[in-house]
Design an enzyme around this catalytic site. Sequence first.
Site, PDB file in Angstrom:
ATOM      1  N   ASP A 128       0.813  -1.225   0.000  1.00  0.00           N
ATOM      2  CA  ASP A 128       0.000   0.000   0.000  1.00  0.00           C
ATOM      3  C   ASP A 128       0.852   1.284   0.000  1.00  0.00           C
ATOM      4  OD1 ASP A 128      -1.914  -1.901   0.440  1.00  0.00           O
ATOM      5  OD2 ASP A 128      -2.717  -1.006   2.272  1.00  0.00           O
ATOM      6  N   HIS A 279       3.715  -2.157   3.014  1.00  0.00           N
ATOM      7  CA  HIS A 279       3.678  -0.836   2.374  1.00  0.00           C
ATOM      8  C   HIS A 279       4.948  -0.622   1.554  1.00  0.00           C
ATOM      9  CE1 HIS A 279       0.905  -0.498   5.790  1.00  0.00           C
ATOM     10  NE2 HIS A 279       0.268   0.418   5.081  1.00  0.00           N
TER      11      HIS A 279
HETATM   12 ZN   LIG Z   1      -2.471   3.078   3.592  1.00  0.00          ZN
END
Ligand SMILES: [Zn+2]
Length: 345
Positions: A128, A279
């Site tokens: 992400d 992430h």
């Molecule tokens: Zn996020």
Amino acid sequence: MRNALGLLLASVVSAAVIAGVWFWTSSPHAELSSAPATVKAAQAERLPASAKSADDVDVTAAISGKPAAPSPAMAVAAQPAGAPCANPDALGVSRVVEVDTTGGPGFGFEHFKQLDFLADKEVVLTFDDGPWPGNTPAVLKALADQCTKAVFFPIGKHATYHPEILKQVLAAGHTVGSHTWSHANLNGKKITGQQAKDEIEKGFSAVKMALGTAPAPFFRFPELQHGPASVTYLGSRNVAIFSCDLDSFDYKRNNTPEKEIQTVMGGLDKLGKGIILMHDFQKHTATALPELLRRLKAGGYKIVQMKPKGTLETLAEYDDMVLKDGKVPVTSARPVTSVVQTVSQ
Ligand SMILES: [Zn+2]
């Protein structure tokens, strides 16, 4: 005397320019020139600095919005999706699943328990908050070195800052969905239905503009905050919603690459399988990923790639909004050297 001094200065300046040109062309930056045409084209399409707005999201506020110089990893990562795997011990992809997103199915047992499609030891890698210079290319390189694939959920604003990096994610064969326009909490008390819709749609439009093609109808809520109205809306748009089975907690301040590997491997030992949330925006993940992928392979885990059956048709009004936010209309993708040339010096 003044003329002599001027001549001397001119010589020094010329020497500096020549040295600069030599440094650029002989340094690793030059590897970009041998990269596939898609990379070179992407460099030319970088949005102007004016695309960066003052009301930036939290995750970007602490970091300079200035795009970093292209790194050699970016060129490596942009190898064509179908290129043969050079690593005989690669983690690879054990199977690819196609998702029919009609009605907005939910994935990830932290929130959605209906669709149990992973077998024991099967793992889906998700990333992400990108695209981001340095970290995203490092993640792409680690994945490419292991000939494996993931799902990316970029932030719309970040996609407008670094479209060339997001293009490389797609070119490397990964699945690209969306993660809102500005990482807003869509389950907040103050957010209206219209604002939530704007965040969702503008995010997808920004990703589409960066990629130059329609994104996957895959969505992840920021902070996994599933606003009920937004869940219903995504269902009406036939967008699959991704929670996760296992959070790497790579965004926590006291995290380290070692801790992150322990969290993921420890979690998998317990669950046996799952969709892992990481992430590509986070430095720790960029650092930890090569070792984490080796550990997954050694632990007998297998990677499943999730692809959508169709793509998302973005809404024209949001496409326009993203274009206007860029301030300057994108009228030409020609590189500066083909537009402006020195003819006399
Ligand atoms: Zn996020």
